[in-house]
Design a protein around this motif. Structure first.
Motif, PDB file in Angstrom:
ATOM      1  N   GLU B 243     -35.283 -58.862  30.131  1.00 21.27           N
ATOM      2  CA  GLU B 243     -34.184 -57.938  30.420  1.00 21.27           C
ATOM      3  C   GLU B 243     -33.284 -57.691  29.219  1.00 21.27           C
ATOM      4  O   GLU B 243     -32.885 -56.548  28.957  1.00 21.27           O
ATOM      5  CB  GLU B 243     -33.341 -58.448  31.599  1.00 21.27           C
ATOM      6  CG  GLU B 243     -32.262 -57.443  32.004  1.00 21.27           C
ATOM      7  CD  GLU B 243     -31.558 -57.829  33.281  1.00 21.27           C
ATOM      8  OE1 GLU B 243     -32.034 -57.421  34.352  1.00 21.27           O
ATOM      9  OE2 GLU B 243     -30.539 -58.548  33.199  1.00 21.27           O
ATOM     10  N   GLU B 244     -33.016 -58.767  28.461  1.00 24.12           N
ATOM     11  CA  GLU B 244     -32.104 -58.555  27.332  1.00 24.12           C
ATOM     12  C   GLU B 244     -32.759 -57.763  26.204  1.00 24.12           C
ATOM     13  O   GLU B 244     -32.062 -57.236  25.348  1.00 24.12           O
ATOM     14  CB  GLU B 244     -31.566 -59.890  26.789  1.00 24.12           C
ATOM     15  CG  GLU B 244     -32.594 -60.863  26.322  1.00 24.12           C
ATOM     16  CD  GLU B 244     -33.006 -61.828  27.414  1.00 24.12           C
ATOM     17  OE1 GLU B 244     -32.764 -61.507  28.599  1.00 24.12           O
ATOM     18  OE2 GLU B 244     -33.586 -62.856  27.089  1.00 24.12           O
ATOM     19  N   PRO B 247     -32.941 -52.866  26.302  1.00 26.85           N
ATOM     20  CA  PRO B 247     -32.214 -51.832  25.549  1.00 26.85           C
ATOM     21  C   PRO B 247     -32.753 -51.681  24.133  1.00 26.85           C
ATOM     22  O   PRO B 247     -32.656 -50.614  23.543  1.00 26.85           O
ATOM     23  CB  PRO B 247     -30.781 -52.349  25.521  1.00 26.85           C
ATOM     24  CG  PRO B 247     -30.689 -53.334  26.607  1.00 26.85           C
ATOM     25  CD  PRO B 247     -32.051 -53.934  26.755  1.00 26.85           C
ATOM     26  N   LYS B 248     -33.344 -52.778  23.590  1.00 28.72           N
ATOM     27  CA  LYS B 248     -33.758 -52.728  22.189  1.00 28.72           C
ATOM     28  C   LYS B 248     -35.048 -51.964  21.964  1.00 28.72           C
ATOM     29  O   LYS B 248     -35.274 -51.454  20.880  1.00 28.72           O
ATOM     30  CB  LYS B 248     -33.958 -54.153  21.662  1.00 28.72           C
ATOM     31  CG  LYS B 248     -32.720 -55.009  21.726  1.00 28.72           C
ATOM     32  CD  LYS B 248     -32.971 -56.323  21.016  1.00 28.72           C
ATOM     33  CE  LYS B 248     -32.021 -57.383  21.493  1.00 28.72           C
ATOM     34  NZ  LYS B 248     -32.536 -58.724  21.276  1.00 28.72           N
ATOM     35  N   SER B 286     -38.514 -50.604  33.959  1.00 29.75           N
ATOM     36  CA  SER B 286     -38.297 -51.843  34.685  1.00 29.75           C
ATOM     37  C   SER B 286     -39.438 -52.773  34.312  1.00 29.75           C
ATOM     38  O   SER B 286     -40.588 -52.360  34.203  1.00 29.75           O
ATOM     39  CB  SER B 286     -38.189 -51.611  36.180  1.00 29.75           C
ATOM     40  OG  SER B 286     -39.432 -51.267  36.713  1.00 29.75           O
TER      41      SER B 286
END
Lengths: 226, 302
Positions: B243-244, B247-248, B286
């Motif tokens: 999840e972290e 965005p990357k 997701s």
């Protein structure tokens, strides 16, 4: 450049035995143009956090800094004007003014501030949200999804520093909700609008550039942004 | 005698009020004019400088001076854009020949007798030249899109047809890895408003990414039909994303630790997202580590 910062936010409701520690020291940073989702279950403190960020309530401890200005230090009157000019709200219950039509609802915050309406910009927003045919309609003539779209347009129209959305699709069925969220996302991109959205639903949160998880008044995950 | 005093008094009062009102109106007019100037400046408009003794005329001159110095006027923006346009054209054009030569010589070398070590070197050279070509290509495209040099022309197109097209185009690559590519399309032909050429490219980048990071199983492409948006889903059975890190992955040149072993330059997804964004759509992901990922591309219907 951070458009929003929270430092060591704490909020305690009640006293003694009835004391509730809603927020236990929350730090947060949002850059201009980001779409951030704050995810947490019921009672996690996410609504309280949103109220602090929007100046709807004051923290017991800590600072909320919007556009480099510490709003926790503002007087009540200043805070009201600050909210009116700098924060757009989208609630779960659309909260449109029933006696005003779609167009009037959208420009209401601008008129309340006595500012000039940028007609072209408002038209663009109305088009982007698919409301051009409904400008003269009254809220009770619109579906739930359409009403929420008007609420979104209203929040965008006066170009606030941040838009705060509290479970924006909570009152909509999942298909309509998906459309409304998609519109929120694309219009935020188009108009370079910063958005902070709270939700308990992971799937909804995935739309955001970044997810912040809150539990029991604490931030439990720090996910870096784009 | 008293009458005269009274009349003078009234006249003075009327004059006073009259002056006060005139002064207010005059100030308001000045402030309105100043606001108008600033509004124009915000929009990047140039405005006509008037040359009069009025205070506002001086303000106009000062504002024009400021704008020129800070380079925000529309003219400055156009000049910058033209410079970038020339640079991009030069890069695109001039690097074609050297890279073609690299590849040519690499392949020639490969045809001669080489020991295993040498062959590995040549293979690496060819791989890197390929990456370089892809990279320059992607950057040129991106730059043209971002600077409005090339624009997307959205039209009413069939979503189902580009999904089928991309699936068959990528099947060869997937087969080499022993992966399947399936399509799960609704019966009716779903239409949306997008640029066919560019969106196909974006979709190819996404599927390419999925193939890269899937070791077994395969990719399923589907379509979800909403009222105002159509959504293309690319689901893989790959390594998944934490999840972290999500965005990357759309970051420019960003590559995650978990993907170090794979070939790639880290710009495919960024380009895909920019294309979709410019069409008025968006992408979402997701994923769970170890459980594969699902990329969703939302396209506007109107």
């Amino acid at each position: 450049m951070n458009i929003l910062e929270a430092k060591g936010l704490k909020k305690i409701y009640g006293e003694g035995e009835n004391k509730v520690n809603a927020l236990r020291g929350v730090d947060l940073e949002v850059k201009k143009g980001e779409f951030v989702a704050i995810v947490g279950t019921s009672g996690s403190g996410k609504s309280t956090l949103l109220h602090m960020l929007g100046g709807l309530d004051r923290p017991t401890e800590g600072e909320v800094i919007v556009e480099q200005k510490d709003i926790s230090k503002l007087k009540d009157e200043e805070l009201t004007i600050f909210r009116r000019r700098k924060i757009g709200f989208i609630f779960q219950a659309f909260n449109l003014v029933p006696v005003l039509n779609v167009y009037e609802n959208i420009v209401l915050p601008i008129e309340l501030d006595g500012a000039k309406i940028d007609k072209e910009f408002v038209e663009e927003i109305i088009n982007t949200l698919g409301l051009s045919e409904k400008k003269e309609a009254l809220p009770n003539q619109l579906s739930g999804g359409q009403q929420q779209r008007v609420a979104i347009a209203r929040a965008l129209a006066f170009r606030p520093a941040i838009i705060l959305a509290d479970e924006p699709t909570g009152n909509l069925d999942s298909k309509t909700g998906q459309d409304v969220l998609s519109l929120l996302k694309v219009s935020a991109e188009k108009f370079s609008q910063t958005i902070v959205m709270i939700t308990h639903n992971d799937e909804i949160a995935q739309l955001a550039d970044r997810i912040i998880r809150i539990e029991d008044g604490h931030i439990v995950s720090k996910v870096e942004g784009r | 005698m008293n009458d005269i005093v009274l009349y003078i008094g009234i006249a003075a009062a009327v004059l006073g009020v009259g002056f006060f009102i005139w002064s207010r109106i005059s100030t308001k007019k000045t402030l309105d004019r100043v606001e108008e100037l600033i509004d124009k400046a915000i929009e990047g408009d140039t405005f006509q400088e008037s040359f009069s003794e009025e205070r506002t005329s001086r303000l106009e001159t000062k504002l024009t001076e400021y704008l020129r110095a800070s380079g925000v006027s529309a003219l400055n923006v156009k000049n910058e854009r033209d410079k970038i346009k020339t640079l991009i054209a030069d890069i695109s054009h001039q690097t074609k020949t050297p890279i073609a030569n690299l590849v040519l010589h690499g392949e020639l070398l490969k045809e001669s007798d080489l020991n295993p070590e040498q062959e590995e070197c040549v293979d690496a050279l060819l791989r890197e030249s390929d990456k370089l070509r892809f990279l320059i290509d992607a950057l040129v495209k991106l730059s043209r899109l971002e600077n409005g040099i090339l624009s997307l022309t959205p039209a009413k197109e069939s979503v189902s047809s580009i999904v089928t097209e991309v699936a068959s185009e990528m099947r060869g690559k997937a087969d080499k890895k022993g992966l399947y590519i399936k399509t799960d399309l609704p019966e009716e032909d779903v239409k949306a408003s997008f640029d066919r050429k560019w969106t196909t490219e974006a979709l190819i980048n996404i599927v390419d990414n999925a193939v890269k990071y899937t070791q077994s199983g395969g990719i399923t492409l589907g379509i979800k039909n909403y009222e105002m948006f159509a959504c293309i889903t690319v689901k893989d059975t790959g390594i998944g994303i934490a999840e972290e890190d999500i965005p990357k992955i759309f970051g420019r040149f960003n590559r995650l630790e978990s993907s170090r072993n794979e070939e790639g330059v880290g710009i495919g997804l960024y380009l895909a997202r920019e294309i979709v964004k410019l069409e008025g759509g968006y992408m979402k992901v997701s994923s769970k580590p170890g459980e594969g990922s699902e990329f969703a591309v939302f396209l506007k219907k109107e």
